[in-house]
Scaffold this motif. Sequence first.
Motif, mmCIF file in Angstrom:
data_model
loop_
_atom_site.group_PDB
_atom_site.id
_atom_site.type_symbol
_atom_site.label_atom_id
_atom_site.label_comp_id
_atom_site.label_asym_id
_atom_site.label_seq_id
_atom_site.Cartn_x
_atom_site.Cartn_y
_atom_site.Cartn_z
ATOM 1 N N ASP A 148 0.837 -1.203 0.000
ATOM 2 C CA ASP A 148 0.000 0.000 0.000
ATOM 3 C C ASP A 148 0.867 1.247 0.000
ATOM 4 N N GLY A 149 1.964 1.198 -0.757
ATOM 5 C CA GLY A 149 2.923 2.280 -0.733
ATOM 6 C C GLY A 149 2.750 3.325 -1.814
ATOM 7 N N ARG A 150 1.651 3.264 -2.582
ATOM 8 C CA ARG A 150 1.410 4.259 -3.626
ATOM 9 C C ARG A 150 -0.047 4.707 -3.564
ATOM 10 N N LEU A 151 -0.615 5.057 -4.710
ATOM 11 C CA LEU A 151 -1.956 5.638 -4.733
ATOM 12 C C LEU A 151 -3.029 4.628 -4.354
ATOM 13 N N LEU A 152 -3.012 3.431 -4.980
ATOM 14 C CA LEU A 152 -3.987 2.384 -4.700
ATOM 15 C C LEU A 152 -3.276 1.147 -4.171
#
Length: 441
Positions: A148-152
């Motif tokens: 969960d390290g970006r937008l989605l």
Amino acid sequence: MRRTSTVVLWAIGCLLAGPGTAFADFIADSQGILNVRNFYFNNDYRDQPGPQGQSKLREWGNAFMLDLKSGYTDGALGFGLDALGTLGVRLDGGKGNHRGSSMFPDDSDGAAVHEFSRLGVTAKARLSNTELKVGTLLPKLPILISNDGRLLPQTFEGAMLTSKPLDSLTLVGGRLNKTTGRASTNDSGLAVAGGRRESNNFSFAGADYQFNKQLFLQYYHARLEDYYDQDFLGLVHTFPVTEGQTFKTDLRYFRTRAEGENDSAQGRAAGYTLSGYGDTPGRIDNDTWAAMFTYSAGGHSLMVGYQRVSSGSNFTQLNQASTGEGAAGASTYLPTDRFASSFLRAGEDTAFGMYSYNFVASGLPGLTASVGYYRGAQIKQSGAPDAQEWERDIIVDYIIQSGGFKGVGFGLRNAMLRSGVPSDGAQDQTRLVMSYTLALF
């Protein structure tokens, strides 16, 4: 979409099979949450050109994640249905600022798409203290963590069974066959970093045991067909020193061995292979252990640790970076899984530390900050001297505590990486995140 439709039809059939009164808890216990995330990501590769020639990545987007969870139908055996709808909208970061599928999927011209969306459905059943979920899953387990390290977030497709035969014991088991990367709308099979052939069978089982208030124990086994078998042992002990002071010990051990096609030269040549250095190129053979010790007093917290990766191969868990479909990006349950590096290469010894402060102790609730430093050495490289790398991280988070904007969160992540491994080199990374969770019902 075929799998999702099957899950929906199965769940609807189960619900319709019961009497009308069975829907009371199904509706009354339902929850709807809208998560909004505004994410700015900037990574300066320090003059290392990417696939499109640029050495900097700069993207900005907004995510909307609608999380709907039903209750269970009445009766000893209850049924329910969950749905997760996500939408990512690009605000900035067109061609020239986009480097691979990190935040957004690639468009036909190599730029980032303007928006992308997904819909995941999960059917569930509950009998006493046992729950079965089938469909879209976001596992958070030592042997698999949804990234969960970006937008989605990254999602998986499969089934997971969770049971609590005792208040202190939780049993988990399941099987997964597909994943959708954090920057994709399409699913892909399962693999490891460097693996060009997909597997559709990741099975796992494990136990979490709260021995007493101070001691927590874990054991998990996972198997990715034609790639690896993995065992995990974990121990967390929290010792109360005095009032308001604790000393926490966190020990983790992974044993990972080749399985199926990866265990043969022919299979590795066919694409069932692992990237990075190894005693036998492409073959998975690794032992990794880590120890962390944290002393907390008031708002202060100081953590120091050490991690050792054996030289047989890189540490590995699921990673679809070579399968396409925007699947790049994976998480591991290592304390060194950081923003720019994960310190998991063959032979790597990593010493690390982090200081954190919770400003509630100074009368500023909602504000936390930390700074960490990680140094890895003895990294094995084919035909080259052992390499070293280091990363410095700064983290600041604030959540508004009152007023009309109560619950709105702001986060800063800044990382600096300097690595002697050519594929990483030097990176300066900044992430700015604003988030808000709205309860709909």
